[in-house]
Design an enzyme around this catalytic site. Structure first.
Site, PDB file in Angstrom:
ATOM      1  N   LYS A  13       0.235  -0.977  -0.471  1.00 18.61           N
ATOM      2  CA  LYS A  13      -0.524   0.273  -0.121  1.00 18.61           C
ATOM      3  C   LYS A  13       0.434   1.135  -0.161  1.00 18.61           C
ATOM      4  CE  LYS A  13      -1.564  -1.183   4.028  1.00 18.61           C
ATOM      5  NZ  LYS A  13      -1.185  -2.312   4.011  1.00 18.61           N
ATOM      6  N   ARG A  88      -9.404   1.354   9.290  1.00 17.57           N
ATOM      7  CA  ARG A  88      -9.040   0.305   9.700  1.00 17.57           C
ATOM      8  C   ARG A  88      -9.918  -0.427  10.789  1.00 17.57           C
ATOM      9  NH1 ARG A  88      -2.704   0.898   9.266  1.00 17.57           N
ATOM     10  NH2 ARG A  88      -1.515  -1.232   9.484  1.00 17.57           N
ATOM     11  N   ARG A 127      11.919  -5.490   4.602  1.00 12.22           N
ATOM     12  CA  ARG A 127      12.310  -3.612   4.970  1.00 12.22           C
ATOM     13  C   ARG A 127      13.425  -3.018   5.110  1.00 12.22           C
ATOM     14  NH1 ARG A 127       6.621  -1.410   5.312  1.00 12.22           N
ATOM     15  NH2 ARG A 127       6.420  -2.176   7.157  1.00 12.22           N
ATOM     16  N   ARG A 160      12.302  -0.966  10.771  1.00 13.30           N
ATOM     17  CA  ARG A 160      11.199  -0.398  11.164  1.00 13.30           C
ATOM     18  C   ARG A 160      10.801  -1.878  12.857  1.00 13.30           C
ATOM     19  NH1 ARG A 160       5.866   0.774   7.728  1.00 13.30           N
ATOM     20  NH2 ARG A 160       5.002  -0.847  10.067  1.00 13.30           N
ATOM     21  N   ARG A 171       0.615  -8.487  13.584  1.00 12.84           N
ATOM     22  CA  ARG A 171      -0.050  -7.346  12.735  1.00 12.84           C
ATOM     23  C   ARG A 171      -1.967  -8.826  11.812  1.00 12.84           C
ATOM     24  NH1 ARG A 171       4.626  -4.429  10.426  1.00 12.84           N
ATOM     25  NH2 ARG A 171       3.520  -3.570   9.458  1.00 12.84           N
TER      26      ARG A 171
HETATM   27  P1  AP5 Z   1       5.202  -1.640   1.506  1.00 15.03           P
HETATM   28  O1  AP5 Z   1       4.850  -0.862   0.886  1.00 15.03           O
HETATM   29  O2  AP5 Z   1       5.419  -0.420   2.748  1.00 15.03           O
HETATM   30  O3  AP5 Z   1       3.800  -2.525   1.711  1.00 15.03           O
HETATM   31  P2  AP5 Z   1       2.417  -1.930   2.986  1.00 15.03           P
HETATM   32  O4  AP5 Z   1       0.799  -2.459   2.862  1.00 15.03           O
HETATM   33  O5  AP5 Z   1       2.409   0.111   2.398  1.00 15.03           O
HETATM   34  O6  AP5 Z   1       3.205  -2.287   4.496  1.00 15.03           O
HETATM   35  P3  AP5 Z   1       3.291  -1.746   5.623  1.00 15.03           P
HETATM   36  O7  AP5 Z   1       3.642  -2.207   7.053  1.00 15.03           O
HETATM   37  O8  AP5 Z   1       3.531  -0.103   5.737  1.00 15.03           O
HETATM   38  O9  AP5 Z   1       1.645  -1.541   6.225  1.00 15.03           O
HETATM   39  P4  AP5 Z   1       0.675  -1.420   7.600  1.00 15.03           P
HETATM   40  O10 AP5 Z   1      -0.469  -1.212   7.164  1.00 15.03           O
HETATM   41  O11 AP5 Z   1       1.141  -2.322   8.625  1.00 15.03           O
HETATM   42  O12 AP5 Z   1       1.423  -0.341   7.851  1.00 15.03           O
HETATM   43  P5  AP5 Z   1       1.382   0.836   8.480  1.00 15.03           P
HETATM   44  O13 AP5 Z   1       2.573   1.922   8.349  1.00 15.03           O
HETATM   45  O14 AP5 Z   1       0.074   2.035   8.120  1.00 15.03           O
HETATM   46  O15 AP5 Z   1       6.197  -2.566   1.386  1.00 15.03           O
HETATM   47  C1  AP5 Z   1       6.591  -3.614   2.191  1.00 15.03           C
HETATM   48  C2  AP5 Z   1       7.772  -4.556   1.604  1.00 15.03           C
HETATM   49  O16 AP5 Z   1       7.724  -4.551  -0.073  1.00 15.03           O
HETATM   50  C3  AP5 Z   1       8.668  -3.333   0.990  1.00 15.03           C
HETATM   51  O17 AP5 Z   1      10.142  -3.647   1.335  1.00 15.03           O
HETATM   52  C4  AP5 Z   1       8.850  -2.537  -0.092  1.00 15.03           C
HETATM   53  O18 AP5 Z   1      10.060  -2.384  -0.849  1.00 15.03           O
HETATM   54  C5  AP5 Z   1       8.053  -4.107  -0.738  1.00 15.03           C
HETATM   55  N1  AP5 Z   1       7.147  -4.194  -2.001  1.00 15.03           N
HETATM   56  C6  AP5 Z   1       6.270  -3.354  -2.030  1.00 15.03           C
HETATM   57  N2  AP5 Z   1       5.564  -3.484  -3.042  1.00 15.03           N
HETATM   58  C7  AP5 Z   1       6.177  -5.028  -3.656  1.00 15.03           C
HETATM   59  C8  AP5 Z   1       5.891  -5.407  -4.970  1.00 15.03           C
HETATM   60  N3  AP5 Z   1       4.542  -5.204  -5.326  1.00 15.03           N
HETATM   61  N4  AP5 Z   1       6.858  -6.830  -5.173  1.00 15.03           N
HETATM   62  C9  AP5 Z   1       7.711  -7.090  -4.153  1.00 15.03           C
HETATM   63  N5  AP5 Z   1       7.680  -6.441  -3.120  1.00 15.03           N
HETATM   64  C10 AP5 Z   1       6.840  -5.350  -2.860  1.00 15.03           C
HETATM   65  O19 AP5 Z   1       1.035   0.374  10.155  1.00 15.03           O
HETATM   66  C11 AP5 Z   1       2.210   0.695  11.469  1.00 15.03           C
HETATM   67  C12 AP5 Z   1       1.129   0.264  12.787  1.00 15.03           C
HETATM   68  O20 AP5 Z   1       0.560   1.650  13.146  1.00 15.03           O
HETATM   69  C13 AP5 Z   1      -0.183  -0.480  12.469  1.00 15.03           C
HETATM   70  O21 AP5 Z   1      -0.197  -2.049  13.107  1.00 15.03           O
HETATM   71  C14 AP5 Z   1      -0.487   0.158  14.406  1.00 15.03           C
HETATM   72  O22 AP5 Z   1      -0.385   0.042  15.308  1.00 15.03           O
HETATM   73  C15 AP5 Z   1      -0.804   1.753  13.806  1.00 15.03           C
HETATM   74  N6  AP5 Z   1      -1.658   2.215  12.672  1.00 15.03           N
HETATM   75  C16 AP5 Z   1      -1.273   2.921  11.413  1.00 15.03           C
HETATM   76  N7  AP5 Z   1      -2.637   2.802  11.299  1.00 15.03           N
HETATM   77  C17 AP5 Z   1      -3.685   2.312  11.681  1.00 15.03           C
HETATM   78  C18 AP5 Z   1      -4.644   3.078  11.914  1.00 15.03           C
HETATM   79  N8  AP5 Z   1      -6.071   3.872  11.064  1.00 15.03           N
HETATM   80  N9  AP5 Z   1      -5.463   3.055  13.165  1.00 15.03           N
HETATM   81  C19 AP5 Z   1      -5.070   2.132  13.922  1.00 15.03           C
HETATM   82  N10 AP5 Z   1      -3.729   1.949  14.746  1.00 15.03           N
HETATM   83  C20 AP5 Z   1      -2.980   1.993  13.383  1.00 15.03           C
END
Ligand code: AP5
Length: 213
Positions: A13, A88, A127, A160, A171
């Protein structure tokens, strides 16, 4: 257009939101990035959020709704917004609908990134993220030119805290329980499209653009 990106951690994403934001000039609103900025700044909100994020749990709804509620009203969100990681939970999605309705707006499209869980642990544990500009790399599939150094700005790359295998598994569990039901929520509104996230970043980008046709 208000575009919501839905999908498990590591489904890509953030990668796609950044590409899309660069191509269309829309802001990418990532609650994860906002919370990590609060942690880096050492604010009270950041301290509270860290205790949930380090365990792989969701931060309370009221906290993230407050963050997004203020941000979507800013002038740079007038033409379009990419919501990456928000909503979420069902209460967050309902709060978003109310917030937007008050501004005469609505979510235009919700796109679900589909990918099997077993591929996500290696994506996330490999990552590496730039401490300064947020550019993302992967130790195998998207290596920086120099190990540990960002290609874009030369700053240090870090792993991270929540990208450790035991936290990743938590997660994923939280995703299936609390976030996956949002697919039905947006399907019922006729706004859901699904894409195959187990493709190259370029192919995923093509599919994502296609959902907006
Ligand atoms: P990446 O693009 O970073 O994937 P992502 O889906 O964004 O993964 P995240 O871990 O950032 O998502 P998340 O939703 O858990 O984290 P967030 O920061 O929102 O890609 C991942 C890896 O894959 C990278 O190395 C990339 O290079 C590789 N890649 C990408 N595309 C690829 C492809 N097509 N092929 C191969 N490799 C690829 O949330 C973190 C924490 O914050 C949560 O756990 C929670 O505690 C809190 N939080 C955030 N938002 C909320 C909310 N709305 N409500 C409550 N808590 C929240």
């Amino acid at each position: 257009m208000i575009l919501v990106l839905l999908g498990p951690p590591g489904s890509g994403k953030g990668t796609q939101a950044k590409r899309f934001a660069a191509a269309r000039g829309w802001p990418q609103l990532s609650t994860g990035d906002m919370l990590r900025s609060a942690i880096a700044a050492g604010t009270q909100l950041g301290l509270e959020a860290k205790s949930y994020m380090d365990k792989g749990a969701l931060v309370p709804d009221a906290v993230v709704i407050g963050l997004i509620g203020e941000r979507v009203q800013m002038p740079d969100c007038a033409n379009g917004v990419i919501l990456d990681g928000f909503p979420r939970t069902i209460p967050q999605a309902e709060a978003l609908d109310r917030l937007l309705q008050a501004q005469g707006k609505a979510v235009g499209r919700a796109v679900l990134f589909e990918i099997p869980d077993e591929l996500l642990v290696s994506r996330l544990s490999g990552r590496r993220t730039c401490t300064k500009c947020g550019s993302m790399f992967h130790v195998e599939s998207a290596r920086p030119k120099q190990d540990g150094v960002c290609d874009s700005c030369g700053s240090a790359l870090v792993q991270r805290d929540d990208d450790r295998p035991e936290v990743i598994r938590k997660r994923l569990e939280v995703y299936h329980k609390q976030t996956a039901p949002l697919a039905d929520f947006y399907h019922a509104q006729g706004k859901l499209r699904s894409i195959d996230a187990n493709r190259s970043p370029e192919e995923v980008e093509r599919q994502l653009s296609g959902t907006l046709q």
